[in-house]
Design an enzyme around this catalytic site. Structure first.
Site, PDB file in Angstrom:
ATOM      1  N   GLU A  39       0.888  -1.159   0.000  1.00  0.00           N
ATOM      2  CA  GLU A  39       0.000   0.000   0.000  1.00  0.00           C
ATOM      3  C   GLU A  39       0.922   1.204   0.000  1.00  0.00           C
ATOM      4  O   GLU A  39       1.728   1.353   0.917  1.00  0.00           O
ATOM      5  CB  GLU A  39      -0.865  -0.081   1.254  1.00  0.00           C
ATOM      6  CG  GLU A  39      -2.105   0.732   1.134  1.00  0.00           C
ATOM      7  CD  GLU A  39      -2.176   1.680   2.251  1.00  0.00           C
ATOM      8  OE1 GLU A  39      -1.773   2.833   2.032  1.00  0.00           O
ATOM      9  OE2 GLU A  39      -2.618   1.275   3.325  1.00  0.00           O
ATOM     10  N   CYS A  59      -2.784   7.405   4.899  1.00  0.00           N
ATOM     11  CA  CYS A  59      -2.785   7.120   3.458  1.00  0.00           C
ATOM     12  C   CYS A  59      -4.060   7.631   2.809  1.00  0.00           C
ATOM     13  O   CYS A  59      -4.117   7.817   1.598  1.00  0.00           O
ATOM     14  CB  CYS A  59      -2.623   5.636   3.231  1.00  0.00           C
ATOM     15  SG  CYS A  59      -3.255   4.654   4.555  1.00  0.00           S
TER      16      CYS A  59
END
Ligand code: NAP
Length: 529
Positions: free
Chosen positions: A265, A302
């Site tokens: 990720e 994120c």
């Protein structure tokens, strides 16, 4: 349990011999004791050998035993008490309430996966019984279940020292799938990592799991991390961090004799789309919640809202003014590491010095070590389209507002974006028709589309997707948050005409584990005897 600076290799806690590193107190920048001995490639080899030896035993543990193992890890983490919370606050600079919340999320995640394992649906057991009389050819008896992929290398994330680190979502989902885990600890929180590592190791022992089910290594990403990914006994990788490191790991995994999946990720700017009616009616209120989301946790998420798209005009001007006013009042906050702070400052300077970008607000400066001072920028749609560097993530509280001449241009910009974790639409009923026309493009670009909110605050649940097309993640078919994350570490195996005595428990005729089957294509709920 005390922090000793040890590697945890299976059940052996020992001092690494490959250099010494220290944690830093994030708020003061001062060194924290003790030193952590780094792992060698021999340690990587030993941990991989143990993990490989553990794999066949661990993956065949009963669903109940594996669920209890996950619950025991959760209990052992809670039993660490304040020692864990205090060390985590010191190493990360995150406020105590956030760390406590993250601990609750970590424990909740482990318990959720215990429930997933007990239910047994992740096995996706399928049974197509033999049809010996079928013409022109008889059909064989076919049974299918999923098994774990094998030992998984997990890289702890800097921005979630508990929920995406040693016993975080990657580790919990890999264990649930029946995969041993070797964690490469993040240098930003080694003490937190060792404490949680000890809680996991103790659970391995408490629950009688094979010793190699878990190991924890300290050391550099390039040497120890890449060494793990190269090892033929590692069969998958879980990673959260920079695009640079993630793509390095993807290249290494793809170049192996046996390539393996990397679930990395990496970077995402999470577009926020302000539709005309909503912007006109409640732009100022949206601006307040936008700045709250932007500055939460010093912006180190994120899912941070790094890009705002809207049609230019007085309503957007009012939004910009309200957001600027809110940001100017927001205090600067301690960032996770000096390196992350440097990267933030570099990214902010690049935007600030960009000839096509205007700095509209900075947060309140503050004294102290590596404080992230939030930043808000403004540019035009034409500049955003022409300058690819304006799409780059600035990890921290920085966001770029793009003024679009009309909705078609806004849609064209969405089409030009790289893959993203989230997109947030701010809409009223009068905006539904316009929003509908954006959905196909958004579905192609992002993993989660949300309405009248922001992507921060990711729920750990069954329908959550925290993933998205590259480069938000390495593999957009998966999620790293929520129960579906278990799929990353599984693969199907089919058994043809296998005698009952040799079949795995989940597929035996009597279905002793009472798992749901897809019997001849139809769902059969927890079939008994
Ligand atoms: P990072 O530099 O990617 O490091 C993450 C982990 O990968 C660390 O354990 C690191 O080990 C290792 N590593 C780094 N480069 C590697 C390489 N070339 N090969 C193998 N392993 C490698 O991330 P970070 O330290 O957490 O933060 C740095 C930047 O990453 C941030 O400024 C931000 O831009 C980004 N980031 C993004 C997210 C997100 O969710 N999108 C989250 C965190 C960070 P070492 O101990 O050797 O460094």
């Amino acid at each position: 349990m005390n922090i000793a600076g040890n590697l945890l290799i299976g059940q052996s806690a020992r001092r690494g011999t490959n250099g010494v590193s220290y944690a830093l107190d994030a708020a003061s920048g001062e060194r924290l004791e003790p030193g952590f001995g780094g792992a060698t490639l021999e340690d990587v080899d030993t941990a991989c050998a143990l993990a490989w030896a553990a794999f066949d035993v661990f993956r065949e543990t009963s669903l109940e035993a594996r669920a209890e193992f996950l619950e025991t890890i959760a209990a052992n983490i809670l039993a660490l008490g304040d020692v864990l919370v205090e060390r985590c606050v010191a190493e990360s600079g995150l406020p105590r309430a956030r760390v406590e919340g993250e601990r609750a999320r970590t424990v909740g995640q482990l318990r959720m996966f215990a429930g997933v394992v007990r239910a047994g649906d992740f096995l996706e057991a399928r049974v197509d019984p033999a049809q010996p009389e079928r013409k022109p050819l008889p059909r064989a008896d076919l049974r299918m279940r999923h098994i774990g992929l094998g030992p998984v290398a997990v890289f702890g994330a800097s921005n979630f020292p508990l929920a995406f680190s040693v016993a975080g979502g990657d580790t919990a989902s890999a264990f649930a799938a029946g995969c041993p885990v070797i964690v490469k600890a993040h240098a930003a929180h080694p003490g937190t990592s060792e404490l949680v590592g000890m809680a996991v190791s103790k659970a391995v022992k408490d629950c009688g799991m094979p010793e190699g089910t878990f190991s924890l290594l300290f050391g550099s990403g390039r040497e120890i991390g890449q060494g793990l990914v190269r090892d033929p006994r590692i069969k998958a990788v879980g990673f959260t961090g920079s695009r640079h490191a993630g793509t390095d790991l993807m290249a290494i995994a793809a170049a192996r004799r046996e390539p393996i999946p990397v679930y990395a990720e990496m970077s995402s700017i999470n577009p926020v789309l302000l539709f005309p009616h909503a912007l006109e009616q409640r732009g100022e209120a949206i601006a307040q919640s936008f700045v709250q989301s932007l500055t939460l946790g010093a912006g180190q998420f994120c899912t941070n809202p790094g890009l705002i798209l809207a049609v230019e005009g007085p309503a957007l001007d009012r939004f910009v003014a309200a957001a600027s006013e809110a940001l100017v009042r927001a205090p600067s906050a301690t960032m996770l590491t000096p390196g992350i702070h440097r990267a933030f400052e570099t990214g902010v300077s690049k935007f600030a010095e960009h000839p096509q970008v205007q700095t509209v607000a900075r947060a309140q400066p503050a004294a102290g070590a590596h404080k992230g001072q939030g930043a808000l920028f403004l540019t035009s749609a034409a500049a955003f389209r022409e300058h690819a560097e304006l799409q780059e993530e600035i990890f921290g509280a920085a966001s770029l507002i793009v003024r679009c001449p009309d909705l078609q241009t806004m849609l064209a910009l969405i089409e030009s974006l790289e893959g993203q974790l989230t997109a947030a639409l701010h809409i009223d009923e009068a905006d539904y028709a316009a929003a509908r026309s954006f959905l196909p493009a958004l579905e192609r670009r992002v993993g989660r589309v949300l309405v009248n909110g922001f992507g921060t605050g990711v729920e750990v649940s069954h329908a959550m997707v925290h993933g998205g097309p590259y480069p938000s993640t390495a593999d957009g078919r998966s999620t790293s948050v929520g129960s579906l994350a278990i799929r990353r570490y599984l693969r199907p195996v089919s058994y043809q005409d296998m005698p009952e005595a040799l079949l795995p428990e989940a597929l035996k005729a009597a279905n002793p584990w009472k798992v749901n089957w897809l019997l001849d294509g139809k769902i059969e709920i927890g079939r008994c005897g």
